[in-house]
Write a protein that holds these residues in place. Structure first.
Motif, mmCIF file in Angstrom:
data_model
loop_
_atom_site.group_PDB
_atom_site.id
_atom_site.type_symbol
_atom_site.label_atom_id
_atom_site.label_comp_id
_atom_site.label_asym_id
_atom_site.label_seq_id
_atom_site.Cartn_x
_atom_site.Cartn_y
_atom_site.Cartn_z
ATOM 1 N N LEU A 176 0.829 -1.210 0.000
ATOM 2 C CA LEU A 176 0.000 0.000 0.000
ATOM 3 C C LEU A 176 0.863 1.260 0.000
ATOM 4 C CD1 LEU A 176 -2.868 -0.989 2.479
ATOM 5 C CD2 LEU A 176 -3.051 -0.600 0.007
ATOM 6 N N ILE A 177 1.890 1.277 0.830
ATOM 7 C CA ILE A 177 2.780 2.439 0.876
ATOM 8 C C ILE A 177 3.444 2.654 -0.474
ATOM 9 C CG2 ILE A 177 4.956 3.300 1.849
ATOM 10 C CD1 ILE A 177 4.026 2.029 4.532
ATOM 11 N N LEU A 178 3.963 1.596 -1.055
ATOM 12 C CA LEU A 178 4.635 1.721 -2.353
ATOM 13 C C LEU A 178 3.678 2.177 -3.449
ATOM 14 C CD1 LEU A 178 6.931 -1.433 -2.275
ATOM 15 C CD2 LEU A 178 7.638 0.965 -2.056
ATOM 16 N N SER A 179 2.404 1.817 -3.313
ATOM 17 C CA SER A 179 1.433 2.173 -4.354
ATOM 18 C C SER A 179 1.084 3.661 -4.367
ATOM 19 C CB SER A 179 0.151 1.355 -4.190
ATOM 20 O OG SER A 179 -0.631 1.841 -3.123
ATOM 21 N N ARG A 180 1.241 4.339 -3.275
ATOM 22 C CA ARG A 180 0.826 5.743 -3.192
ATOM 23 C C ARG A 180 1.973 6.691 -2.851
ATOM 24 N NH1 ARG A 180 -2.132 6.430 -6.565
ATOM 25 N NH2 ARG A 180 -2.369 4.254 -6.995
ATOM 26 N N LEU A 181 3.199 6.251 -3.057
ATOM 27 C CA LEU A 181 4.320 7.183 -2.899
ATOM 28 C C LEU A 181 4.303 8.175 -4.055
ATOM 29 C CD1 LEU A 181 7.458 5.131 -1.819
ATOM 30 C CD2 LEU A 181 6.273 6.891 -0.535
#
Length: 143
Positions: A129-134
Motif C-alpha cells: 500500500l505504501i509503495l502504491s501511493r508514494l
C-alpha cells in the motif's frame, strides 16, 4: 525541513519494512523459531512506520500541498495534487493500520510459523500500500 525529514526518513522506513517482511517470509517458509531478533525487527519496523506517520501528519497540516489543498479545492479539480493531498495520506494511514494489526495478531499466535505468517501478511500488505501511493516523481526529484 519537515518535508525533508519525511522524505529522507521514508528510505529508512521502507528498508525496515522490506527487512521485516523478508525476515517473516524466510521464517515462515523455513519453519524457523521466532527469536528476540525477529521480534525486534518487527517492532522497529512498527515503531518507524508510526514515527513516519507522525511526521507526515505534522507535514500535512503545515504544508501548502496538504490540508490547505484539500480544504480549498474540489476533489474533481485537484488533478495531480490529489495524490499528495488525499491518496498518499489516506493509504499511508491504512497501511499503518495493517502493520499495527499484524504486530498485534502475531503476539497471539501459538506457533512461530503462524507468528511469522501474520507479520509477513499484514506488514506485506502495508508495504504494498505504501509503495502504491508514494509520490515517486516528487520523492525521486523527477518533477
Amino acid at each position: 525541513m519537515i518535508k525533508d525529514l519525511h522524505s529522507y526518513f521514508a528510505y529508512f522506513v521502507l528498508l525496515m519494512l522490506i527487512i521485516a517482511v523478508a525476515n517473516a517470509v524466510i521464517g515462515f517458509t523455513t519453519n524457523k523459531k521466532f527469536t528476540a531478533k525477529d521480534l525486534r525487527i518487527s517492532l522497529f519496523a512498527l515503531i518507524f512506520t508510526h514515527l513516519q506517520l507522525l511526521v507526515g501528519i505534522i507535514l500535512y497540516f503545515t504544508s501548502a500541498k496538504g490540508w490547505q489543498t484539500f480544504s480549498t479545492t474540489k476533489i474533481g479539480d485537484m488533478g495531480g495534487a490529489r495524490l499528495i493531498a488525499l491518496e498518499h495520506p489516506i493509504i499511508g494511514i491504512l497501511a499503518i493500520v495493517f502493520i499495527t494489526i499484524g504486530w498485534s495478531k502475531h503476539k497471539k499466535q501459538e506457533t512461530a510459523k503462524r507468528a511469522f505468517g501474520k507479520i509477513a501478511l499484514f506488514y506485506g500488505i502495508g508495504l504494498v500500500l505504501i509503495l502504491s501511493r508514494l509520490p515517486w516523481k516528487i520523492w525521486l526529484g523527477l518533477s
